[in-house]
Design a protein around this motif. Structure first.
Motif, mmCIF file in Angstrom:
data_model
loop_
_atom_site.group_PDB
_atom_site.id
_atom_site.type_symbol
_atom_site.label_atom_id
_atom_site.label_comp_id
_atom_site.label_asym_id
_atom_site.label_seq_id
_atom_site.Cartn_x
_atom_site.Cartn_y
_atom_site.Cartn_z
ATOM 1 N N HIS A 163 13.242 -9.484 -13.914
ATOM 2 C CA HIS A 163 11.834 -9.093 -13.850
ATOM 3 C C HIS A 163 11.476 -8.545 -12.467
ATOM 4 O O HIS A 163 10.409 -7.992 -12.282
ATOM 5 C CB HIS A 163 10.894 -10.226 -14.290
ATOM 6 C CG HIS A 163 10.855 -11.425 -13.401
ATOM 7 N ND1 HIS A 163 10.639 -12.685 -13.893
ATOM 8 C CD2 HIS A 163 10.984 -11.584 -12.068
ATOM 9 C CE1 HIS A 163 10.641 -13.554 -12.892
ATOM 10 N NE2 HIS A 163 10.835 -12.902 -11.777
ATOM 11 N N HIS A 164 12.378 -8.713 -11.510
ATOM 12 C CA HIS A 164 12.163 -8.072 -10.211
ATOM 13 C C HIS A 164 12.685 -6.641 -10.223
ATOM 14 O O HIS A 164 12.561 -5.928 -9.232
ATOM 15 C CB HIS A 164 12.863 -8.860 -9.110
ATOM 16 C CG HIS A 164 12.313 -10.244 -8.945
ATOM 17 N ND1 HIS A 164 11.256 -10.511 -8.106
ATOM 18 C CD2 HIS A 164 12.631 -11.420 -9.531
ATOM 19 C CE1 HIS A 164 10.971 -11.804 -8.173
ATOM 20 N NE2 HIS A 164 11.780 -12.377 -9.036
ATOM 21 N N HIS A 219 15.429 -15.368 -7.829
ATOM 22 C CA HIS A 219 14.449 -16.044 -8.657
ATOM 23 C C HIS A 219 14.649 -17.561 -8.700
ATOM 24 O O HIS A 219 13.694 -18.297 -8.497
ATOM 25 C CB HIS A 219 14.280 -15.450 -10.053
ATOM 26 C CG HIS A 219 13.074 -16.055 -10.696
ATOM 27 N ND1 HIS A 219 11.817 -15.586 -10.487
ATOM 28 C CD2 HIS A 219 12.943 -17.188 -11.407
ATOM 29 C CE1 HIS A 219 10.945 -16.387 -11.058
ATOM 30 N NE2 HIS A 219 11.607 -17.373 -11.635
HETATM 31 CU CU LIG Z 1 11.184 -13.946 -10.071
#
Ligand SMILES: [Cu+2]
Ligand code: HEM
Lengths: 207, 617
Positions: free
Chosen positions: B298-299, B249
């Motif tokens: 969030h992945h 991220h």
């Molecule tokens: Cu991300």
């Protein structure tokens, strides 16, 4: 303009390792690098913590670890950090001989630490059959502690190269920063070891 | 004949110059060329993927090759195209913007480039040596552990090399910005592109080591029999996902922040107004970077971390929309009431704002952990990240090229072709990716080789592929523009855009020492201040004196060659122990170079005052 950077006590700057631009840059660069190294070790620690009980029926940390040797190793490495501080202290006083002496002691202590570590690993492998491939715990243990050991080896090679290269030259504004950055790196290795001692060995003995 | 001979000598001299250079501008150009090459390669792979998906149950390529194609496309675009292109720009422009003569560690800079480039070449060698990696650019374990052949090994070693290079550049930029700013260039007077370079470098410094560790674990499991991801021996494959996304991220912000910087240069210049909300922009950059480290899971919403963890990460994710929104509005306000010039650079910037905003909006949708169970691994995600990466990063790169090309190469890119490339690419981009949102919502999964007829996916996929061809045409026009400009382009003055920052105070292209005398910076947008309040020229901050410059060196290239050879040793020693020779020999070369580097004093050289005086202003 003259480019003679060699030092004599009369013209010596306050801190020869940071008197030049290059010196400042090196020092700052190493600080940043250590920031990255911190993340590197944090990830290894995280992995280790996740896997330390995944022994797959093989030896556990309680079976393996003994405090005597690890304590000795801790003393060796912590002391070597202290001796490198002395070395830098003498560098700032422009006392090249004493600096080299204390750096020599630092190197010896580092080698002592490494010898203990090699003995420790050999002991686990021969007496317990505990290897890098035995279990996820084994992989995580040898990787974390081994990476630290690798850093010690790198630090020692760095130190010895520096000492040999500059043995006949004395201190000057070109090599002073090199000694200083080495010392900073060496302290970092020491700090990482303190965490290994706590997280791997002490926590491994109790839980 | 003699003419041909001199030309030949001149060519080999230029080649040698580039192979040994430590000049940040030449290293920057090398990065742009290397990154550009991989961008074309990745684009070709994308086109092949889209051709395979042009109609239902197509058999243009086999399923196995399709997997290799998507893996290599993603890996190439992120690591070998976008990141290096941005690092090339930062390398070239940032020192000029702060009034420095080079980066802090020129030698490391060159080494960083060669490592990146050799990593890319290594990765692509896999095509010819039994097959490319095929476990996706995310290389999730256990898929990546079980992937047969050496493809994934090339992935590991290639990324390890190029990652090391990127990390070095990050540290280099940080020290440069902290320690080498011209007199008067305080932090809060730095151009936004320099600020975003700084923050990007911080992200690089703290994010890449996580990837390094992940790759080490994968490498040890695949090559040396360790058990990190081997469940039978107590391993845990979710660790890979964490490490990958703790890196991954922040990496997307490593990509987007520099182009935020680019737009913050382009928009004020062509609106003839100072950047609106400068300090808010700086603050928002930091906030994005900080939050960027808090959202990696969030992945992993569908992995099963539990509702509490998922919710925390969902909230953190949505929070990023706030600083991003600040930036969008500041760009709009920058243009508000300005006298706007619309040229190619500006077109890319104008197109970026709505395109990227759509990507940010779908990002917030994905960030809702509950809804993500529906979106995850569907074409909706593909649409999202292409809106941010193409609509953001690629648009930004094009804008930056048009904006800084005159500075870097001394010639202005052709406007007509620039606009043609823009419109074809822009239309193609939305054709390709907008429809993918709906394909995803209708249930089309990502990373599938074929889809079936009459499930409502046929037309959408056809449109998407047509769009890809438009983007290809746009790229080709841009390439033609480069060639045309090199041959016939209009020569650029020092300041072709009537711009505001320090890089426009020196000739185009700049002399190798950049600034004859350090400029004295009197405020934000220093050149603009001199234009409006002074005589239009920078006041020197020092008398003319000799300049200290670093020596070139071939060592970075040889050192890299050592690592390159050693990588083959690592990869193939699992087949035959004789390959250990390559491993040791390669490492010996690399370490030998390091030893030479530390034993040999390298004090650089000086350009004399007389020589500088001789150079006409
Ligand atoms: Cu991300
Ligand atoms: C407001 C800002 C953003 C938010 C809230 C956001 C949110 C998300 C979420 C939740 C996912 C995971 C979707 C899933 O797999 O189910 C995702 C995927 C992704 N995002 Fe973003 N994102 C944002 C900005 C960006 C930016 C700026 C970039 C790149 C420049 C980016 C690149 C990606 C990529 C590459 C993936 C897919 C990774 C993969 O699975 O291969 N995103 N985003």
């Amino acid at each position: 303009m003259s480019h003679d950077h060699s030092l004599n006590p009369k013209t010596m700057p306050e801190d020869p390792s940071k008197a030049t631009m290059e010196g400042k840059h090196k020092f700052l660069g190493l600080w940043f690098f250590l920031g990255g190294e911190t993340v590197l070790f944090a990830c290894f620690f995280g992995t280790y913590l996740a896997l330390r009980n995944s022994t797959a029926g093989g030896p556990t940390s309680q079976d393996l670890f003994g405090l005597d040797l690890v304590f000795l190793m801790t003393v060796l490495l912590l002391t070597s950090s202290l001796t490198s501080v002395y070395a830098i202290y003498h560098m700032k006083n422009n006392d090249f001989k004493k600096m080299m002496l204390w750096l020599g002691i630092t190197a010896l202590l580092g080698i002592g630490f490494l010898a203990c570590e090699i003995y420790e690993f050999a002991h686990y492998i021969h007496d317990y059959g505990f290897t890098f491939r035995s279990s996820a715990f084994g992989s995580a243990f040898y990787t974390l502690v081994g990476f630290h050991g690798g850093h010690v080896i790198f630090g020692l090679s760095w130190l010895i190269t520096l000492m040999v290269r500059n043995a006949k030259r004395g201190l000057n504004l070109y090599n002073a920063p090199k000694f200083n950055t080495f010392a900073l790196y060496w302290h970092f290795i020491d700090v990482v070891w303190v965490f290994i001692f706590t997280v791997v060995y002490l926590m491994g003995m109790v839980s | 004949m003699s003419n041909a001979a001199t030309q030949k000598r001149a060519f080999s001299a230029v080649l040698w110059d580039y192979l040994t250079t430590v000049d940040h501008k030449k290293v920057g150009i090398l990065y742009l060329m290397g990154g550009g090459f991989f961008f074309l390669l990745g684009g070709l792979e994308a086109l092949i993927i889209r051709i395979q998906l042009i109609k239902p149950e197509n058999d243009f390529i086999t399923a196995g090759l399709y997997n290799e194609m998507i893996t290599m496309h993603g890996t190439t675009m992120i690591f070998l195209a976008a990141t290096p292109l941005l690092f090339g720009l930062m390398n070239y422009i940032m020192p000029l913007q702060i009034g420095a003569r080079d980066v802090a560690f020129p030698f490391l800079n060159a080494l960083g480039f060669w490592l990146f480039f050799s990593g890319g070449i290594l990765l692509n060698c896999s095509w010819f040596l039994g097959g490319a990696p095929d476990a996706g650019w995310t290389a999730y374990a256990p898929l990546s552990i079980q992937s047969p052949g050496h493809g994934t090994d090339f992935y590991v070693m290639g990324l390890q090399l190029s990652g090391a290079g990127t990390l070095m550049s990050g540290i280099n930029f940080l020290v440069t910005i902290v320690a080498m700013r011209a007199p008067g260039m305080t932090y809060m007077r730095m151009p936004l592109f320099t600020w975003t370079t700084f923050v990007t470098s911080v992200l690089t410094l703290f994010a890449f080591p996580a990837l390094t560790v992940g790759l080490f674990l994968l490498m040890f499991d695949r090559m040396f029999g360790s058990a990190f991801f081997d469940v039978a021996l107590g391993g845990n494959s979710v660790i890979w996902q964490h490490l990958f996304w703790i890196f991954g991220h922040p990496e997307v912000y490593i990509l987007i922040l520099p182009v935020f910087g680019v737009f913050s240069e382009v928009l004020p210049t062509f609106s003839k107004k100072r950047l609106f909300g400068y300090s808010a922009m700086v603050f928002a950059t930091f906030l994005i970077a900080f939050l960027g480290f808090m959202v990696w899971a969030h992945h992993m919403f569908t992995v099963g971390l539990g509702p509490v963890a998922n919710s925390i990460f969902a909230v953190a994710t949505m929070a990023i929309a706030v600083p991003t929104g600040i930036k969008i509005f500041n760009w709009l306000f920058t243009m508000w009431g300005g006298s706007i010039v619309i040229n190619s650079a500006m077109l890319w910037a104008l197109a970026f704002i709505p395109s990227f905003t759509i990507g940010g909006m779908t990002g917030v949708m994905l960030g809702s952990n509950v809804a993500d169970y529906q979106y995850h691994d569907s074409y909706f995600v593909v649409a999202h990240f292409h809106y941010v990466i193409v609509g953001g990063v690629v648009f930004g790169l094009f804008a930056a090229c048009h904006y800084w090309w005159p500075k870097m190469f001394g010639r202005i890119l052709h406007e007509g072709m620039g606009k043609l490339a823009f419109w074809t690419f822009f239309i193609g981009f939305h054709l390709t990716f907008f429809i993918q949102h709906f394909l995803g919502l209708m249930g089309m999964p990502r990373r599938y080789w074929v889809f079936l007829e009459n499930q409502g996916l046929d037309t959408g996929n056809l449109i998407s592929t047509i769009g890809a061809f438009f983007m290809t045409i746009g790229t080709i026009v841009f390439l033609i523009n480069i060639v045309y400009t090199a041959v016939k382009g209009e020569k650029a003055p020092a300041d072709p855009w009537d711009a505001r920052t320090l890089e426009w105070t020196i000739p185009s292209p700049p002399p190798f020492y950049n600034f004859k005398q350090m400029p004295l910076v009197r405020g934000l947008d220093p050149l603009w201040i001199e234009k409006t309040e002074g005589n239009g020229k920078m006041t020197p901050a020092e008398p003319l004196d000799e300049i200290h410059m670093p020596n070139g060196s071939i060592l970075p290239l040889i050192m890299t060659a050592g690592f390159f050879i050693a990588s083959f040793g690592f990869i193939y020693q699992t087949d035959h122990k004789a390959w250990l020779i390559a491993l040791y020999a390669g490492m010996a070369i690399a370490i030998g170079c390091m030893v030479i580097r530390s034993l040999k004093d390298d004090l650089g050289f000086h350009i004399s005052k007389e020589e500088l005086e001789r150079e006409a202003d």
